[in-house]
Enzyme design. Structure first.
Site, PDB file in Angstrom:
ATOM      1  N   LYS A  46      -7.280   9.814   8.986  1.00 18.12           N
ATOM      2  CA  LYS A  46      -6.932   8.871  10.050  1.00 18.12           C
ATOM      3  C   LYS A  46      -5.980   9.562  11.016  1.00 18.12           C
ATOM      4  O   LYS A  46      -5.272  10.498  10.635  1.00 18.12           O
ATOM      5  CB  LYS A  46      -6.232   7.647   9.460  1.00 18.12           C
ATOM      6  N   ASN A  92     -12.741  -5.484  18.807  1.00 19.65           N
ATOM      7  CA  ASN A  92     -14.113  -5.088  18.481  1.00 19.65           C
ATOM      8  C   ASN A  92     -14.619  -5.791  17.229  1.00 19.65           C
ATOM      9  O   ASN A  92     -15.642  -6.473  17.252  1.00 19.65           O
ATOM     10  CB  ASN A  92     -14.184  -3.557  18.323  1.00 19.65           C
ATOM     11  N   GLY A 113     -13.365  -8.377  15.403  1.00 18.86           N
ATOM     12  CA  GLY A 113     -13.304  -9.841  15.423  1.00 18.86           C
ATOM     13  C   GLY A 113     -14.359 -10.465  16.326  1.00 18.86           C
ATOM     14  O   GLY A 113     -15.033 -11.435  15.956  1.00 18.86           O
TER      15      GLY A 113
END
Ligand code: NAD
Length: 415
Positions: free
Chosen positions: A105, A219, A221
């Site tokens: 990440k 994006n 939701g």
């Protein structure tokens, strides 16, 4: 309100699963530490011709099953521990859906809401310039996350290819389709989540035609709002929230109109025929299904006992703390944990890498079919672990993921 360190949460989850799997000390140590961390600064030319310095990170948590894979987040509250936690969860997520990938990440501490398009491009390109040799479709493949998007990936891929002087489209995923993106990536996270809800309804008899609520309207939701009805054949969206507030209508909110309203105004608040509620109230509404799709630590020991949803499908990463997991388990709330519920995104990202590698692209139907198969299989594999180990779903999913990663570490002779 109590504050949580997400990496401490992530490590606690690993330790619990490791205990159930009887892992040895060396393996546990390996799985509770990132394999490689990059902590660097970006010096970026701003529109007023000044230079600003931004803190940035890329963490490649584990490579045992394949190259690191995970998003890049632009957020003002980013810390190295948030990125460590998100990178750690990516490792178990790719393993639960059985992808030949590790986890990673990245992030930049910045507030995209006050930056111009040009400044965001400068940040994106500088980010890649700082770590380009450690990226690659066989090393580390970033994707978008909170406040980054396909345009961010397009700039980053272009910078990478310019530096390397060759094409390598598979180095970033969720790119625009015109430059190597895949069909079906934009709604993949939500689609994967709704598929797992469909399976949960079959197994436990939940009613998908009842009400649902969504926390976070970006994006993940927005796409869940649009897909819930399509995949489950029913259900009424009665509340949504974003960083500015939450809205409610017991008669239902129209997902399409709500997306248009959010695009136009920048928020869900003030949507027609809705009443404002607090962001905390949304989480405690009497709904059948709740989708947390915002940030970490939304459901904690402080509000878990007030949750009335029967199913929580975690589209966000790390929305529930370990204490809250136990409370929800006691209350018989079925939690579809992030490493399963939000795995659709990375699954279609993997499909994108595969297509980029052989420069031949699948149609949308094929992407959807393959995603459905992966997520359905993963859901039922986790179900078996729930029954076998008699533990809550997150722990069961962690057991599935960690067992696969630990086995890869052992086969490689690392432990
Ligand atoms: P996004 O930036 O598109 O949307 C985030 C949304 O959360 C925004 O609407 C924002 O206003 C809202 N938000 C922020 N703070 C909030 C709060 N306190 N209460 C309510 N809403 C709040 O990001 P996204 O890509 O949709 O990601 C959302 C979550 O899903 C993150 O945890 C992310 O890591 C996870 N996720 C995303 C993907 C993906 O493919 N996009 C994949 C897996 C997991």
């Amino acid at each position: 309100m109590q504050s949580y360190n997400s990496f401490e949460v992530a490590k606690q989850q690993v330790l619990e699963a490791a205990r159930l799997l009887n892992l040895d000390e060396a393996t546990i140590e390996l799985l509770t530490k990132p394999q490689r961390e990059m902590n660097f600064t970006l010096h970026v030319r701003m529109d007023d011709n000044t230079t600003k310095i931004f803190q940035a990170y890329r963490i490649q948590y584990n490579f045992a099953r394949g190259p690191a894979k995970g998003g890049i987040r632009f957020h003002p509250d980013e810390t190295v521990d948030t990125i460590r936690a998100l990178a750690c969860w990516m490792v178990w997520k790719t393993a639960v859906v059985d992808l030949p990938l590790g986890g990673g990440k990245g992030g930049v501490c910045c507030n995209p809401k006050i930056l111009s398009e040009r400044e965001l491009e400068n940040i994106s390109r500088e980010y890649v310039r700082m770590i380009a040799p450690l990226l690659g479709s066989d090393k580390d493949i970033p994707a978008p996350d909170v406040y980054t998007n396909p345009q961010t990936m397009a700039w980053m891929m272009d910078e990478f290819e310019t530096i390397m002087n060759r094409h390598e489209r598979g180095v970033f995923t969720d790119k625009p389709q015109q430059i190597g993106g895949t069909e079906g990536r934009r709604d993949a996270t939500a689609r994967g989540g709704v598929i797992t809800v469909r399976e949960a309804c079959k197994v436990y008899g939940f009613d998908p035609s009842k009400n649902f609520a969504i926390q976070g309207f970006g994006n993940a939701g927005q796409r869940a709002a649009l897909l819930h009805h399509e995949i489950l054949g029913g259900g009424k969206l009665i509340a949504v929230s974003d960083s500015r507030g939450a809205i409610f209508n017991s008669n239902g909110l129209d997902p399409k109109e709500l997306v248009t309203h959010k695009l136009k105004t920048g928020s869900v608040i003030n949507f027609k025929e809705s009443e404002p509620i607090s962001q905390d109230e949304l989480l405690e509404l009497d709904v059948e299904i709740l989708y947390p799709a915002a940030l970490e630590n939304a459901i904690t020991s402080e509000n878990a006992s007030n949750i009335k949803a029967k199913v929580i499908c975690e589209l966000a990463n790390g929305p529930t703390t370990p204490e809250a997991d136990l409370i929800l388990y006691d209350k018989n709330v079925h939690v579809i944990p992030d490493i399963l519920g939000s795995a659709g995104g990375v699954t279609v990202s993997y499909f994108e890498m595969v297509q980029d590698n052989y420069s031949y692209f699948w149609d949308e139907t094929l992407v959807h079919q393959r995603l459905d198969k992966k997520l359905t299989t993963a859901y039922h594999t986790v179900q078996e672990a729930i029954k076998d180990k008699k533990v809550h779903p997150r722990l069961a999913a962690m057991v599935v993921g960690i067992a696969r990663v630990a086995e890869a570490c052992k086969l490689r002779g690392w432990v």
